[in-house]
Design a protein around this motif. Structure first.
Motif, PDB file in Angstrom:
ATOM      1  N   SER A 233      -5.307   2.684  -1.258  1.00 25.53           N
ATOM      2  CA  SER A 233      -4.277   2.860  -2.020  1.00 25.53           C
ATOM      3  C   SER A 233      -4.384   2.496  -3.463  1.00 25.53           C
ATOM      4  CB  SER A 233      -3.016   2.115  -1.460  1.00 25.53           C
ATOM      5  OG  SER A 233      -3.322   0.706  -1.360  1.00 25.53           O
TER       6      SER A 233
ATOM      7  N   SER B 246       0.820  -1.241  -0.024  1.00 21.65           N
ATOM      8  CA  SER B 246       0.088  -0.051  -0.092  1.00 21.65           C
ATOM      9  C   SER B 246       0.714   1.147  -0.046  1.00 21.65           C
ATOM     10  CB  SER B 246      -1.062  -0.123   1.123  1.00 21.65           C
ATOM     11  OG  SER B 246      -1.619  -1.339   1.178  1.00 21.65           O
ATOM     12  N   ALA B 247       1.998   1.252   0.642  1.00 18.35           N
ATOM     13  CA  ALA B 247       2.675   2.248   0.647  1.00 18.35           C
ATOM     14  C   ALA B 247       3.705   2.468  -0.657  1.00 18.35           C
ATOM     15  CB  ALA B 247       4.026   2.186   1.876  1.00 18.35           C
TER      16      ALA B 247
ATOM     17  N   SER C 193       1.261   6.536  -6.907  1.00 20.36           N
ATOM     18  CA  SER C 193       0.030   7.526  -7.286  1.00 20.36           C
ATOM     19  C   SER C 193       0.322   9.131  -6.727  1.00 20.36           C
ATOM     20  CB  SER C 193      -1.215   7.163  -6.303  1.00 20.36           C
ATOM     21  OG  SER C 193      -0.946   7.075  -4.952  1.00 20.36           O
TER      22      SER C 193
ATOM     23  N   PHE D  33      -6.519   0.586   4.221  1.00 20.90           N
ATOM     24  CA  PHE D  33      -5.116   1.080   3.660  1.00 20.90           C
ATOM     25  C   PHE D  33      -4.954   0.430   2.458  1.00 20.90           C
ATOM     26  CE2 PHE D  33      -0.517   1.471   3.988  1.00 20.90           C
ATOM     27  CZ  PHE D  33      -0.433   3.006   4.053  1.00 20.90           C
TER      28      PHE D  33
ATOM     29  N   LEU E 140       2.042   1.851  -3.524  1.00 23.31           N
ATOM     30  CA  LEU E 140       1.074   2.284  -4.488  1.00 23.31           C
ATOM     31  C   LEU E 140       0.864   3.763  -4.198  1.00 23.31           C
ATOM     32  CD1 LEU E 140      -1.223  -0.803  -4.441  1.00 23.31           C
ATOM     33  CD2 LEU E 140       0.236  -0.212  -6.213  1.00 23.31           C
ATOM     34  N   TYR E 141       0.817   4.282  -2.840  1.00 22.42           N
ATOM     35  CA  TYR E 141       0.485   5.436  -2.388  1.00 22.42           C
ATOM     36  C   TYR E 141       1.766   6.338  -3.105  1.00 22.42           C
ATOM     37  CZ  TYR E 141      -3.521   5.257   0.498  1.00 22.42           C
ATOM     38  OH  TYR E 141      -5.003   5.405   0.999  1.00 22.42           O
TER      39      TYR E 141
ATOM     40  N   THR F  53      -6.653   4.856  -5.107  1.00 16.63           N
ATOM     41  CA  THR F  53      -5.989   6.129  -5.722  1.00 16.63           C
ATOM     42  C   THR F  53      -4.996   5.956  -6.573  1.00 16.63           C
ATOM     43  OG1 THR F  53      -5.991   6.693  -3.089  1.00 16.63           O
ATOM     44  CG2 THR F  53      -4.523   7.874  -4.472  1.00 16.63           C
TER      45      THR F  53
END
Length: 131
Positions: A112, A46-47, A53, A108, A49-50, A115
């Motif tokens: 992600s 998730s981090a 993005s 989360f 992917l964030y 987003t």
């Protein structure tokens, strides 16, 4: 001396018992566990992917040059991004990979992915003008 087949089989059985250690109990070896639990896998994904993005949002909103209605184009790209993320979630659910230990992990990861999909659609829209 006569050759007796059953005596030969008895001799082979005794030889095998010697190799077996003479016990009839099966031997159990403690093998090391090959599957080690990996901690924070979904949080790491998730981090990343964030981060991707955020970079795409930076390139999109750095200098948005769109002719026409700006709010409408952002809304359409956002709806398309959320629709693609829902399809991704459904496919992951069908494959049995969409399960989480806590609500935090679920939110989360889901946010992600959503987003990232929205940022990809906005980047495609503003950089190529396909829509």
């Amino acid at each position: 001396m006569n050759f007796d087949f059953f005596d030969f089989l008895d001799l082979c059985g005794n030889a095998l018992n010697l190799f077996n250690g003479g016990s009839s109990d099966p031997i159990h070896y403690d093998l090391p566990d090959k599957k080690k639990k990996r901690k924070y896998v979904f949080e790491k994904i998730s981090a990343v992917l964030y981060l991707i993005s955020a970079v795409l949002f930076f390139f999109v909103f750095r200098n948005p040059t769109v002719s026409g209605n700006y709010i409408q184009s952002v809304a359409i790209a956002s709806v398309l991004g959320f629709a693609v993320s829902v399809v991704i979630f459904f496919v992951l659910y069908l494959l049995g990979k969409y399960y989480f230990k806590s609500v935090f992990q679920w939110l989360f990861f889901s946010l992600s992915v959503a987003t990232l999909c929205v940022s990809v659609f906005l980047w495609i829209y503003f950089k190529s003008g396909i829509f």
